[in-house]
Design a protein around this motif. Structure first.
Motif, PDB file in Angstrom:
ATOM      1  N   UNK A  68       0.841  -1.199   0.000  1.00  0.00           N
ATOM      2  CA  UNK A  68       0.000   0.000   0.000  1.00  0.00           C
ATOM      3  C   UNK A  68       0.877   1.249   0.000  1.00  0.00           C
ATOM      4  N   UNK A  69       0.523   2.195  -0.891  1.00  0.00           N
ATOM      5  CA  UNK A  69       1.270   3.440  -1.039  1.00  0.00           C
ATOM      6  C   UNK A  69       0.332   4.629  -0.928  1.00  0.00           C
ATOM      7  N   UNK A  70       0.734   5.624  -0.143  1.00  0.00           N
ATOM      8  CA  UNK A  70       0.043   6.911  -0.112  1.00  0.00           C
ATOM      9  C   UNK A  70       0.478   7.673  -1.352  1.00  0.00           C
ATOM     10  N   UNK A  71      -0.462   8.349  -2.008  1.00  0.00           N
ATOM     11  CA  UNK A  71      -0.098   9.096  -3.208  1.00  0.00           C
ATOM     12  C   UNK A  71      -1.110  10.201  -3.481  1.00  0.00           C
ATOM     13  N   UNK A  72      -0.683  11.170  -4.247  1.00  0.00           N
ATOM     14  CA  UNK A  72      -1.538  12.254  -4.725  1.00  0.00           C
ATOM     15  C   UNK A  72      -1.783  12.044  -6.208  1.00  0.00           C
ATOM     16  N   UNK A  73      -2.852  12.672  -6.693  1.00  0.00           N
ATOM     17  CA  UNK A  73      -3.152  12.583  -8.120  1.00  0.00           C
ATOM     18  C   UNK A  73      -3.011  13.958  -8.754  1.00  0.00           C
ATOM     19  N   UNK A  74      -2.796  13.956 -10.066  1.00  0.00           N
ATOM     20  CA  UNK A  74      -2.542  15.202 -10.786  1.00  0.00           C
ATOM     21  C   UNK A  74      -3.800  16.006 -11.071  1.00  0.00           C
ATOM     22  N   UNK A  75      -4.958  15.319 -11.228  1.00  0.00           N
ATOM     23  CA  UNK A  75      -6.209  16.029 -11.470  1.00  0.00           C
ATOM     24  C   UNK A  75      -7.374  15.143 -11.059  1.00  0.00           C
ATOM     25  N   UNK A  76      -8.546  15.746 -10.981  1.00  0.00           N
ATOM     26  CA  UNK A  76      -9.743  14.994 -10.600  1.00  0.00           C
ATOM     27  C   UNK A  76     -10.538  14.490 -11.797  1.00  0.00           C
ATOM     28  N   UNK A  77     -10.071  14.762 -12.996  1.00  0.00           N
ATOM     29  CA  UNK A  77     -10.776  14.252 -14.170  1.00  0.00           C
ATOM     30  C   UNK A  77     -10.268  12.850 -14.457  1.00  0.00           C
ATOM     31  N   UNK A  78     -11.185  11.996 -14.855  1.00  0.00           N
ATOM     32  CA  UNK A  78     -10.761  10.621 -15.066  1.00  0.00           C
ATOM     33  C   UNK A  78     -11.602   9.915 -16.115  1.00  0.00           C
ATOM     34  N   UNK A  79     -10.978   8.926 -16.739  1.00  0.00           N
ATOM     35  CA  UNK A  79     -11.627   8.028 -17.686  1.00  0.00           C
ATOM     36  C   UNK A  79     -11.058   6.645 -17.432  1.00  0.00           C
ATOM     37  N   UNK A  80     -11.899   5.759 -16.908  1.00  0.00           N
ATOM     38  CA  UNK A  80     -11.439   4.414 -16.587  1.00  0.00           C
ATOM     39  C   UNK A  80     -11.163   3.600 -17.851  1.00  0.00           C
ATOM     40  N   UNK A  81     -10.256   2.632 -17.717  1.00  0.00           N
ATOM     41  CA  UNK A  81      -9.979   1.643 -18.750  1.00  0.00           C
ATOM     42  C   UNK A  81     -10.051   0.283 -18.073  1.00  0.00           C
TER      43      UNK A  81
END
Length: 171
Positions: free
Chosen positions: A105-118
């Motif tokens: 398990x890793x704590x992390x931040x994301x670059x933006x809140x927009x997303x498109x799942x694959x």
């Protein structure tokens, strides 16, 4: 990486062949809520992530899996170790095989809140969606709802990691 806990079902014979499937999981916290993948089909919450493929390093796997399951892009410089969970039990899919999975398990931040799942086929079949939820809510769903005989140990593992995050003051 520190070991958070071990889930050993002791339902196997130590002489059986071992199938090892290490995985990585992302912990994304925003406004005291955590990003979880919700399964509409089996009504449970899990941390986004998955298995390490083709000798990938952990960070590469983390970025790939979170992108696929959530559509979010992980900031590589934000990734920090949280802990691991070792899961050992007889395989649900093969006779006389021990399933051993170390979950990192890793704590992390994301670059933006927009997303498109694959999503892959099984993820789409389960109806995976990204939700930011309180740890208490995810734990409650995981422990009190009917999951239709889905993998109860996976679901309990995620609840215990959520409890650990709360205990450590991260949520």
């Amino acid at each position: 990486m520190r070991r958070l806990f071990i889930m050993d079902q002791k339902d196997y014979d130590n002489n059986w062949k071992r199938y090892k499937r290490p995985s990585v999981r992302g912990i994304i916290i925003k406004n005291n809520k955590v990003a979880m993948v919700y399964s509409r089909k089996f009504d449970y919450y899990k941390f986004p992530g998955g298995g390490i493929e083709n000798n990938e390093d952990h960070i590469t796997t983390l970025k790939r899996e979170l992108s696929e399951e959530t559509g979010l892009s992980v900031s590589g410089t934000s990734v920090t170790e949280y802990g691991s969970v070792l899961r050992i039990q007889k395989s649900r899919f093969e006779e006389n095989v021990i399933f051993e999975q170390e979950n990192f398990y890793y704590l992390c931040d994301v670059l933006s809140d927009t997303y498109q799942q694959t999503l892959d086929e099984y993820e789409a079949d389960e109806g995976f969606v990204l939700e930011y939820v309180s740890p208490e809510y995810a734990i409650s769903v995981n422990r009190t709802h009917d999951h239709f005989d889905y993998d109860e140990y996976l679901i309990e593992r995620e609840s215990k990691v959520l409890e650990s995050l709360v205990k450590d003051g991260l949520l």
